[in-house]
Enzyme design. Structure first.
Site, short mmCIF file in Angstrom:
data_model
loop_
_atom_site.label_atom_id
_atom_site.label_comp_id
_atom_site.label_asym_id
_atom_site.label_seq_id
_atom_site.Cartn_x
_atom_site.Cartn_y
_atom_site.Cartn_z
N LYS A 128 0.86 -1.05 0.13
CA LYS A 128 -0.05 0.14 -0.09
C LYS A 128 0.77 1.30 0.01
O LYS A 128 0.57 2.36 -0.51
CB LYS A 128 -1.13 0.10 1.21
CG LYS A 128 -2.19 -0.75 1.11
CD LYS A 128 -3.00 -0.76 2.32
CE LYS A 128 -4.46 -1.42 1.98
NZ LYS A 128 -5.07 -1.84 2.98
N1 GLU Z 1 -9.07 -7.50 5.24
C1 GLU Z 1 -7.83 -8.22 4.79
C2 GLU Z 1 -7.00 -7.52 3.88
O1 GLU Z 1 -7.18 -6.40 3.40
C3 GLU Z 1 -8.50 -9.32 3.84
C4 GLU Z 1 -9.42 -10.37 4.64
C5 GLU Z 1 -9.90 -11.43 3.79
O2 GLU Z 1 -9.98 -11.39 2.62
O3 GLU Z 1 -10.23 -12.39 4.42
O4 GLU Z 1 -5.93 -8.09 3.56
#
Ligand code: GLU
Length: 305
Positions: free
Chosen positions: A268
């Site tokens: 990111k």
């Molecule tokens: N929130 C997680 C991320 O942005 C992804 C969670 C998932 O897909 O289980 O890496």
């Protein structure tokens, strides 16, 4: 740009159309890797005649920012990956996670842990173990697992900070061996001890990724969880939580990760691969798909063909 061939069958096993989801955290702008993940989930749902849902994983209040949530929505609409039904936010579901935590507590599979990261590091190093287990996280060596009920109560009453951990061995003792069906790897045995007694909540953060994700995938009726290979090991814990909480078990697919031309994973913090930057510098969605080695969204020969 490297993605590799990921495929999900058009016709789901059992014939029911897939319900999939994309679940980003609003802690930065989405990048090309997210575009691949979102497109993969969107396409698996659409090709089977199912539904694609969007969930904002914003339980970490110190990192989540409204402009990043807005950025996620803008990017998804720009890419043509619109979601079905309302957008869900985990920050609005804290009661559901608290109820799940209470339920687990009632089964005797949780314990409070008062260790600092430093203490854990020292203990792990002293035992001659590798400092980091899977996913770069230390596997907790169980220091607080056997504290007496009195000591736990006393330390909580004294106001010490603590985390709530899952006692994986006790939990597996209740559930017995567990498996899930992974559309890429086939029948897969859950091995939650590889991650150890993970944290499910903290004194000031009443849930964790593992707990919130498991509870929400079930609540949203997700039948196929798609996410990157980097989160493969989380599924060991999620499968155990499903068994303890009596939740349905979805199918899984852990797709390849997008790497840049030097073979590095997208991050990111790397602005140059953010979708916002690419959009602002006049790239089109079709160019994004081409960069990822995919045809335009909606075309018949895409990744899930
Ligand atoms: N929130 C997680 C991320 O942005 C992804 C969670 C998932 O897909 O289980 O890496």
């Amino acid at each position: 740009m490297m993605t590799g061939k990921d495929r999900v069958p058009d016709v789901p096993p059992g014939g029911r159309p897939f319900v999939t989801r994309f679940a980003p955290s609003p802690s930065g702008y989405l990048h090309l890797g997210h575009a691949y993940a979102a497109r993969f989930a969107w396409e698996a749902a659409h090709r089977s005649g199912g539904r694609f849902l969007l969930r904002i994983e914003d339980i970490d209040a110190s990192r989540a920012r409204p402009e990043f949530e807005q950025g996620i929505c803008n990017d998804m609409v720009w890419l043509g990956l619109t979601w079905d039904g309302p957008l869900r936010r985990q920050s609005e579901r804290l009661e559901a996670y608290a109820a799940a935590l209470d339920y687990l507590d009632g089964q005797g599979v949780l314990y409070p842990c008062f260790c600092t990261r430093r203490q854990i590091r020292q203990e792990v190093a002293g035992a001659g173990q590798a400092p980091h287990g899977l996913d770069g996280e230390m596997v907790y060596p169980g220091i607080c697992r056997h504290l007496s009920a009195d000591e736990r109560q006393h330390r909580i009453a004294r106001g010490e900070a603590y985390a709530i951990r899952l006692d994986v061995e006790a939990a597996l003792g209740r559930t017995g061996p567990l498996y899930w069906h992974d559309l890429k790897r086939g029948r897969t045995k859950a091995e939650p001890h590889l991650l150890g007694d993970v944290v499910l909540a903290r004194k000031d953060t009443p849930t964790s990724y593992h707990l919130a994700c498991t509870v929400d995938d079930a609540a949203m009726g997700v039948t196929l969880v798609t996410r990157g290979e980097d989160l493969f090991h989380s599924s060991h814990i999620h499968r155990l939580l499903q068994a303890l909480l009596g939740l349905p078990v979805p199918l899984y697919y852990h797709h390849n990760l997008v790497a840049d031309s030097r073979g590095q994973r997208m991050a990111k913090r790397n602005r140059a691969v953010s979708l916002k930057y690419l959009r602002d510098s006049r790239h089109t969605p079709d160019e994004i798909w081409r960069l990822l080695g995919l045809s335009e969204a909606g075309a018949a020969t895409a990744i899930c063909a």
